[in-house]
Design a protein around this motif. Structure first.
Motif, PDB file in Angstrom:
ATOM      1  N   UNK A  36      46.029  43.793  36.990  1.00  0.00           N
ATOM      2  CA  UNK A  36      45.753  44.433  35.702  1.00  0.00           C
ATOM      3  C   UNK A  36      45.046  43.464  34.755  1.00  0.00           C
ATOM      4  N   UNK A  37      45.369  42.176  34.868  1.00  0.00           N
ATOM      5  CA  UNK A  37      44.687  41.167  34.052  1.00  0.00           C
ATOM      6  C   UNK A  37      43.273  40.926  34.566  1.00  0.00           C
ATOM      7  N   UNK A  38      43.117  40.902  35.893  1.00  0.00           N
ATOM      8  CA  UNK A  38      41.779  40.776  36.482  1.00  0.00           C
ATOM      9  C   UNK A  38      40.883  41.911  36.007  1.00  0.00           C
ATOM     10  N   UNK A  39      41.433  43.115  35.957  1.00  0.00           N
ATOM     11  CA  UNK A  39      40.646  44.276  35.522  1.00  0.00           C
ATOM     12  C   UNK A  39      40.060  44.049  34.134  1.00  0.00           C
ATOM     13  N   UNK A  40      40.836  43.389  33.262  1.00  0.00           N
ATOM     14  CA  UNK A  40      40.356  43.108  31.910  1.00  0.00           C
ATOM     15  C   UNK A  40      39.270  42.036  31.890  1.00  0.00           C
ATOM     16  N   UNK A  41      39.206  41.226  32.933  1.00  0.00           N
ATOM     17  CA  UNK A  41      38.202  40.165  32.999  1.00  0.00           C
ATOM     18  C   UNK A  41      36.866  40.652  33.553  1.00  0.00           C
ATOM     19  N   UNK A 157      46.106  50.698  30.821  1.00  0.00           N
ATOM     20  CA  UNK A 157      45.780  52.113  30.990  1.00  0.00           C
ATOM     21  C   UNK A 157      45.540  52.490  32.452  1.00  0.00           C
ATOM     22  N   UNK A 158      45.477  51.503  33.346  1.00  0.00           N
ATOM     23  CA  UNK A 158      45.338  51.797  34.775  1.00  0.00           C
ATOM     24  C   UNK A 158      46.689  52.072  35.436  1.00  0.00           C
TER      25      UNK A 158
END
Length: 497
Positions: A36-41, A157-158
């Motif tokens: 989920x943090x990777x998605x934000x990057x 939100x994912x």
């Protein structure tokens, strides 16, 4: 770009809580914080989907939709990882892999197009630059440590919130100690790096505004590694944040020296922490010296556990057998310690040597390594040639697990916990879905544990003792009864092997 973030399946393990989650119709403990943090990057304009295989199926059409599959995993997920990679190869979708498993064992995985190793705040950025230039490399790694005050909030939100019992967040990385079997410092270093309280409050607000009103796990390997910043920044901010909030509480991992600091314990409880996991490992001081667990030396750890329980936090414990100085008496001493402490959630495993640790290098030089670790702390396996005969060690280990999670001894520990634990009230959140799930869990526990279960005598003794002596802790008594069912199921898988 279309990015599919895939989190592989966990096997049935101690921490999966699979058999307990079924009582409340949840599928997993917490979502994959790393992905989920990777998605934000990733670039904001890219399309992103998350498939956590612990709560949903990975479908062929998901793979066919994606330009890249990003996969992250821990060691215990190794077998599921191999299946996912195989499916990606068959579909023809490119695979980008990172996380602890690949950082230590990337050479074991064929079919991965790009490895993003170590801390993604550094290596992912390099990959994205090369990808944009049309020349992405195979392996991205670094010896540097990231500034996590620049780490973005997870892309919540994912997430399918209703499938989980707990959310997760990270405040710090690293640990000041040097336990020789632990790979935390090999991966993340000794220097404690922390986020600002403003970052944490931002993440909390995102979760709260999404409707989350339950537990949040701070995944830090040792939350109290920097006590000064914790006391002066994070904990006061959490206390202030929770003033007008309901239903939120926290749990985390700490070292045993928390018991030495009444002020810190008081602040943590006021901030909403009601449970901590502590690596106790062994009450044997020779073995603690052997593994450089010096923070556990020269102390009465049963008394320390009681201090923490009485301060308002339940204690979960990690324990290890298989040290070079273990003797036949070790197992009985450990059993007695666990019983006296009232640690109901006692994870006991045989010593393993993860890649990158001091123990791994020591065993390698002594020609005492036999294979990779399983990643499952309680499956009775080891990758070390032990001093004790391995067959004797495994048999004594199985006997210990059978004893610890026998209904009689387990329910004794739960009762001790309920007697010692000074629960601090958390402002409740009225949620009819949660009330209904808890009611169903109670009914199922009465049927599964109180009527058809072999533990029914102990279940009813705790049931009525709590109602008459600690009525405010009745929900907790039922929760631990259900946990015991899960632990017995998992232990039965291993002690019969």
């Amino acid at each position: 770009m279309k990015i599919l973030l895939v989190y592989p399946e966990f096997p049935d393990t101690f921490w999966s809580f699979k058999h307990a989650l079924s009582f409340i119709r949840k599928k997993a403990s917490s979502p994959p914080l790393g992905l989920l943090t990777i998605a934000s990057m990733l670039p904001a304009g890219w399309e992103k989907k998350l498939v956590d295989m612990n709560v949903q199926q990975l479908r062929d059409k998901d793979l066919e939709w994606a330009d890249f599959v990003f996969i992250s995993a821990m060691t215990v997920q190794r077998e599921s990882v191999k299946k996912v990679i195989r499916r990606c190869i068959e579909t023809g979708v490119k695979v980008v892999a990172g996380g602890p498993l690949f950082t230590t064992e990337h050479e074991e995985f064929e079919g991965v197009d790009h490895f993003i190793l170590n801390e993604a705040e550094i290596t992912l950025e390099e990959f994205l630059k090369d990808l944009d230039a049309g020349r992405p490399g195979k392996i991205y790694s670094t010896d540097e440590y990231a500034d996590i005050q620049k780490t973005p909030p997870p892309m919540w939100n994912l997430t399918r919130y209703k499938e989980y019992t707990t959310m997760a967040m990270q405040y710090s990385r690293g640990c000041p100690f040097n336990c020789d079997f632990c790979n935390v410092t090999a991966l993340l270093g000794h220097r404690m790096r922390v986020k600002t309280s403003a970052q944490i409050v931002t993440e909390l607000n995102m979760l709260y505004e999404s409707g989350w009103r339950s537990g949040i796990f701070f995944v830090d390997d040792n939350l109290i590694g920097n006590k000064k910043v914790l006391k002066n920044d994070l904990l006061p901010a959490l206390i202030e944040w929770r003033k007008d909030k309901s239903g939120i509480y926290f749990h985390t991992e700490v070292s045993i020296n928390l018991a030495d600091d009444p002020e810190l314990m008081d602040l943590m409880v006021k901030a909403g922490f009601n449970q901590v996991f502590i690596g106790i490992e062994t009450p044997d001081e020779t073995n603690l010296e052997e593994c450089s667990k010096r923070q556990n030396l020269n102390r009465d750890m049963v008394a320390d556990v009681r201090k923490i329980q009485r301060a308002g936090m339940q204690v979960q414990g990690g324990f290890i057998v298989g040290f070079d100085h273990d003797s036949p008496a070790t197992f009985q001493h450990l059993l007695e310690f666990i019983q006296k402490s009232g640690i109901a959630t006692a994870m006991v495993g045989i010593l393993q040597a993860p890649i990158g640790t001091v123990l791994y290098e020591r065993m390698r030089k002594a020609d005492r390594l036999i294979k990779h670790i399983s990643g499952d702390n309680v499956n009775g396996s080891t990758n070390i040639i032990t001093r004790m005969n391995i067959d004797i060690l495994k048999e004594r280990y199985r006997k210990l697990i059978r004893q610890i999670y026998s209904p009689e001894l387990y329910y004794q520990r739960v009762k001790i916990l309920l007697q010692e634990y000074r629960r601090k009230k958390i402002k409740p959140h009225i949620n009819f879905d949660k009330i209904w799930r808890n009611f169903i869990a109670l009914i199922r526990s009465v049927f599964q544990l109180g009527i058809i279960g072999k533990e029914r005598k102990h279940y009813w003794k705790l049931f009525f003792w709590t109602l008459f002596n600690k009525p405010g802790m009745f929900p907790l008594a039922i929760t631990y009864s259900i946990f015991g069912f899960h632990f017995r199921k998992v232990s039965e898988l291993h002690v019969t092997e």
